[in-house]
Motif scaffolding. Structure first.
Motif, mmCIF file in Angstrom:
data_model
loop_
_atom_site.group_PDB
_atom_site.id
_atom_site.type_symbol
_atom_site.label_atom_id
_atom_site.label_comp_id
_atom_site.label_asym_id
_atom_site.label_seq_id
_atom_site.Cartn_x
_atom_site.Cartn_y
_atom_site.Cartn_z
ATOM 1 N N THR A 200 0.796 -1.029 0.001
ATOM 2 C CA THR A 200 -0.153 -0.036 -0.058
ATOM 3 C C THR A 200 0.695 1.123 0.085
ATOM 4 N N VAL A 201 2.210 1.180 0.573
ATOM 5 C CA VAL A 201 2.904 2.501 0.802
ATOM 6 C C VAL A 201 3.408 2.724 -0.753
ATOM 7 N N ARG A 202 3.887 1.974 -1.370
ATOM 8 C CA ARG A 202 4.304 1.952 -2.839
ATOM 9 C C ARG A 202 3.050 2.561 -3.665
ATOM 10 N N GLN A 203 2.101 1.751 -3.488
ATOM 11 C CA GLN A 203 0.822 2.259 -4.414
ATOM 12 C C GLN A 203 0.353 3.826 -4.065
ATOM 13 N N LEU A 204 0.349 4.004 -3.003
ATOM 14 C CA LEU A 204 -0.246 5.428 -2.654
ATOM 15 C C LEU A 204 0.942 6.586 -3.249
ATOM 16 N N LEU A 205 2.080 6.057 -2.993
ATOM 17 C CA LEU A 205 3.337 7.017 -3.442
ATOM 18 C C LEU A 205 3.237 7.043 -4.845
ATOM 19 N N GLU A 206 3.090 6.300 -5.652
ATOM 20 C CA GLU A 206 3.214 6.201 -6.949
ATOM 21 C C GLU A 206 1.885 7.129 -7.413
ATOM 22 N N TRP A 207 0.807 6.890 -6.792
ATOM 23 C CA TRP A 207 -0.341 7.718 -7.151
ATOM 24 C C TRP A 207 -0.163 9.250 -6.966
ATOM 25 N N SER A 208 0.485 9.481 -5.635
ATOM 26 C CA SER A 208 0.834 10.873 -5.291
ATOM 27 C C SER A 208 1.600 11.581 -6.195
ATOM 28 N N PHE A 209 2.830 11.027 -6.534
ATOM 29 C CA PHE A 209 3.777 11.434 -7.650
ATOM 30 C C PHE A 209 3.154 11.729 -8.820
ATOM 31 N N SER A 210 2.358 10.751 -9.378
ATOM 32 C CA SER A 210 1.678 10.953 -10.633
ATOM 33 C C SER A 210 0.894 11.941 -10.683
ATOM 34 N N ALA A 211 0.071 11.874 -9.553
ATOM 35 C CA ALA A 211 -0.980 13.082 -9.785
ATOM 36 C C ALA A 211 -0.328 14.799 -9.718
ATOM 37 N N GLN A 212 1.086 14.789 -9.301
ATOM 38 C CA GLN A 212 1.829 16.020 -9.291
ATOM 39 C C GLN A 212 2.539 16.087 -10.442
ATOM 40 N N GLY A 213 2.688 15.062 -11.415
ATOM 41 C CA GLY A 213 3.357 15.010 -12.646
ATOM 42 C C GLY A 213 4.836 14.956 -12.294
ATOM 43 N N LYS A 214 5.277 14.385 -11.003
ATOM 44 C CA LYS A 214 6.531 14.030 -10.866
ATOM 45 C C LYS A 214 6.946 12.525 -10.998
#
Length: 301
Positions: A200-214
């Motif tokens: 879950t940590v990885r999934q949430l972090l990937e979503w967060s970075f993707s949402a901000q274009g990082k």
């Protein structure tokens, strides 16, 4: 009347996915297992498995029976264990499943505490992804599960649920150690250490970075949280995880846990779970009470 032996064979075929694999596990002829499955299907009036070239998959009717069968077999074991314990001193078996971070210190410490009071009780502990932990509990392969979820879990009884956001773990000498809260921009400036995919940590972090274009590109990926913690304690790498994962670990006692200012990373829930509607054996029920109590104390600290 659905007999126990037929249910046992049926559950094993459902678990292994084939008659041959079930035969090997049960040490029973394939023909005998096939006959019992056929009798169940005749009594149910419908197919319980879809026969495929590479194995057998439960139909919708089979899924319904599998839920009943797993509970029935476990309940029978519980009753027999209770009867047996009246005639012999047996502590019982507690089968635990958890995500990796809880397997290093938290659960072993609570198992030790219980063992001091009930030395005859035996334990088994498996660790895996959140999906695996939930599956093991749903299918009765584990009595108690401790892991993370991002939504309400079905087919399990949630004994305890607590919001446990993803946080940044870093050494006291890290350049960001003085900040109370970190941003995704802060994380993007330093190497990251994170668990492998399926967490879950990885999934949430990937979503967060993707949402901000990082771009999300960790320096270190591992299936073991202890590897991440050790690496972060000696470098400027930031490990991503939870405060609870480093609780009680001497080598991680100096790691700082920092909140991350990102809404997506707040959506993770800690869940302590058992199979839905299952009658728990005495040893499992007693350990579950202790585990829930200890978790509440740690979370409140």
């Amino acid at each position: 009347m659905i007999h126990g032996i037929a249910l046992r064979y049926f559950v094993e075929v459902a678990r292994t996915g084939s008659l041959a694999a079930a035969s090997e596990e049960l040490h029973v002829a394939v023909s005998a297992i096939s006959r019992q499955i056929a009798k169940l299907e005749q009594e149910a009036g419908t197919a319980l498995f879809e026969r495929l070239p590479r194995g057998m998959v439960l139909t919708e009717a089979g899924e319904l029976l599998a839920e009943h069968a797993r509970r029935t077999l476990l309940d029978a074991q519980t009753v027999l264990g209770e009867i047996s314990s009246r005639h012999a001193r047996q502590g019982g078996l507690v089968r635990l499943a958890c995500t990796d971070g809880f397997a290093h210190s938290l659960l072993p410490d609570i198992m030790l505490l219980y063992h001091q009071q009930h030395p005859a009780t035996r334990f088994s502990l498996e660790n895996g992804s959140p999906e695996q932990v939930r599956h093991w509990v749903e299918t009765g392969e584990a009595d108690i599960g401790l892991g993370f979820a991002m939504a309400d879990s079905h087919k399990v009884d949630v004994v305890l649920q607590h919001e446990l956001p993803v946080c940044a773990l870093l050494r006291p000498g890290h350049p960001l150690a003085g900040q109370e809260t970190l941003s995704l921009d802060d994380l993007a400036r330093y190497p990251l250490a994170i668990l492998e995919r399926g967490n879950t940590v990885r999934q949430l972090l990937e979503w967060s970075f993707s949402a901000q274009g990082k771009v999300f590109s960790p320096l270190l990926s591992s299936g073991h949280s202890s590897t991440l913690h050790r690496f972060a304690a000696r470098t400027d790498t930031i490990a991503l995880g939870s405060r609870l994962a480093i609780h009680g670990l001497p080598e991680c006692s100096k790691l700082l846990a920092k909140n991350i200012d990102e809404p997506l990373l707040q959506q993770r829930q800690l869940q302590l779970m058992t199979m839905q509607d299952r009658r728990l054996p005495p040893a499992v029920s007693q350990f579950l009470q202790l585990l829930a109590q200890q978790l509440r104390e740690v979370l409140a600290d």
